[in-house]
Design an enzyme around this catalytic site. Structure first.
Site, PDB file in Angstrom:
ATOM      1  N   HIS A 266      -2.282  11.689  88.972  1.00  0.00           N
ATOM      2  CA  HIS A 266      -3.443  12.572  89.155  1.00  0.00           C
ATOM      3  C   HIS A 266      -3.401  13.678  88.087  1.00  0.00           C
ATOM      4  O   HIS A 266      -2.324  14.147  87.707  1.00  0.00           O
ATOM      5  CB  HIS A 266      -3.432  13.186  90.561  1.00  0.00           C
ATOM      6  CG  HIS A 266      -4.715  13.889  90.896  1.00  0.00           C
ATOM      7  ND1 HIS A 266      -4.990  15.164  90.454  1.00  0.00           N
ATOM      8  CD2 HIS A 266      -5.807  13.488  91.596  1.00  0.00           C
ATOM      9  CE1 HIS A 266      -6.188  15.515  90.883  1.00  0.00           C
ATOM     10  NE2 HIS A 266      -6.711  14.513  91.577  1.00  0.00           N
TER      11      HIS A 266
ATOM     12  N   GLU B 247      -3.871  16.731  88.186  1.00  0.00           N
ATOM     13  CA  GLU B 247      -3.163  17.968  88.563  1.00  0.00           C
ATOM     14  C   GLU B 247      -1.656  17.804  88.351  1.00  0.00           C
ATOM     15  O   GLU B 247      -0.967  18.749  87.975  1.00  0.00           O
ATOM     16  CB  GLU B 247      -3.496  18.332  90.019  1.00  0.00           C
ATOM     17  CG  GLU B 247      -4.928  18.859  90.131  1.00  0.00           C
ATOM     18  CD  GLU B 247      -5.612  18.591  91.460  1.00  0.00           C
ATOM     19  OE1 GLU B 247      -4.933  18.211  92.428  1.00  0.00           O
ATOM     20  OE2 GLU B 247      -6.846  18.758  91.515  1.00  0.00           O
TER      21      GLU B 247
ATOM     22  N   GLY C 292     -13.010  18.971  91.140  1.00  0.00           N
ATOM     23  CA  GLY C 292     -12.972  20.243  91.857  1.00  0.00           C
ATOM     24  C   GLY C 292     -13.873  21.315  91.276  1.00  0.00           C
ATOM     25  O   GLY C 292     -13.726  22.494  91.582  1.00  0.00           O
TER      26      GLY C 292
HETATM   27  C1  PEP Z   1      -9.632  14.673  93.115  1.00  0.00           C
HETATM   28  O1  PEP Z   1      -8.874  15.599  93.329  1.00  0.00           O
HETATM   29  O2  PEP Z   1      -9.162  13.542  92.895  1.00  0.00           O
HETATM   30  C2  PEP Z   1     -11.067  14.916  93.128  1.00  0.00           C
HETATM   31  C3  PEP Z   1     -11.860  13.965  92.706  1.00  0.00           C
HETATM   32  O3  PEP Z   1     -11.467  16.140  93.579  1.00  0.00           O
HETATM   33  P1  PEP Z   1     -13.010  16.619  93.835  1.00  0.00           P
HETATM   34  O4  PEP Z   1     -13.699  15.518  94.571  1.00  0.00           O
HETATM   35  O5  PEP Z   1     -12.866  17.849  94.625  1.00  0.00           O
HETATM   36  O6  PEP Z   1     -13.605  16.824  92.493  1.00  0.00           O
END
Ligand code: PEP
Length: 252
Positions: A94, A96, A172
């Site tokens: 991911h 993050e 996000g």
């Molecule tokens: C994610 O964290 O994988 C994501 C897609 O977050 P969001 O839907 O909040 O953009």
């Protein structure tokens, strides 16, 4: 073909909150021939959420795993431990984790291999930064991340991998990628997969889903695009009304 919707709950819910949310999802009508719904709670909530989901059509997955099965790796969780807890899927790479924990394509590749070896379906996340998109480098970034993340992998029998295209600038932020731009990115990912695995494996053993500010209002526009097999949902999956609405909207 069955669409895939996974909720990434990140580090946002208490274990009690995760169980309550899981409970509410089990009350929604899910046509499993049409859609695969899954949730990705924190490690601490996996056992309890798994118990709550038992007998339902909702899949359980983790947000990460390590690349070894066991050993002196303090703080890590192995894919086999996740499998024992009832997980069928695991998110890998991911953005993050790439950003805050320095995960490299090589580490991610090892995790994908380990997940497959433990009989888990990896959900490999890829996606470009805002800067890369502005500079016209986005197609190189996503082809490169796909190829490196899947380097040396051979899929046996029905083993499958989900690639989640998540442009970082859309995660996000409320700035969802235009569906036609997502379709173009998915086509590039598919081309990279065809080059690496050949057309038959690329088309039969891989699914490509979109992630980045997906909600109940826009989910239909992604699912209607060719080559978009579903969505990875963060924020909108972390509350009962919004995730329930999204699951309903995805089946319309
Ligand atoms: C994610 O964290 O994988 C994501 C897609 O977050 P969001 O839907 O909040 O953009």
């Amino acid at each position: 073909m069955q669409k895939i919707i996974f909720g990434n709950w990140k580090m946002n819910l208490s274990d009690e909150g995760a169980v309550a949310l899981a409970k509410s999802i089990t009350t929604v009508r899910i046509d499993a021939s049409f859609v695969r719904i899954g949730v990705l709670p924190s490690f601490t909530a996996l056992a309890a959420v798994g118990e709550t989901l038992r007998g339902s059509a909702v899949a359980l997955g983790a947000q990460d795993c390590f690349w070894e099965t066991a050993g002196a790796y303090t703080g890590e969780i192995s894919p086999t431990q996740l499998k024992k807890l009832g997980c069928t899927h695991v998110l890998i790479g991911h953005s993050e984790r790439r950003q805050y924990l320095g995960e490299t394509d090589d580490m991610i590749n090892r995790k994908v291999r380990a997940a497959l070896a433990a009989d888990l379906t990896p959900v490999l996340c890829i996606g470009e930064t805002d800067d890369a998109r502005r500079r016209g480098l986005w197609s190189n970034v996503i082809a490169d991340q796909t190829t490196k993340g899947l380097s040396g992998i051979e899929l046996i029998g029905t083993q499958s991998i989900i690639v989640a295209y998540e442009p970082i600038w859309a995660v996000g932020t409320g700035r969802a990628c235009a569906p036609e731009d997502a379709r173009e990115a998915h086509a590039l990912v598919m081309n990279a997969l065809i080059e690496q695995f050949g057309p038959s494996v690329a088309k039969n053993n891989f699914r490509i889903i979109y992630g980045g500010s997906v909600d109940a209002k826009n989910i239909g526009s992604y699912l209607g695009e060719e080559g978009i097999d579903g969505a990875l949902v963060g924020g909108a999956s972390q509350h009962s009304p919004s995730f329930v609405e999204l699951i309903v909207a995805a089946q319309k």
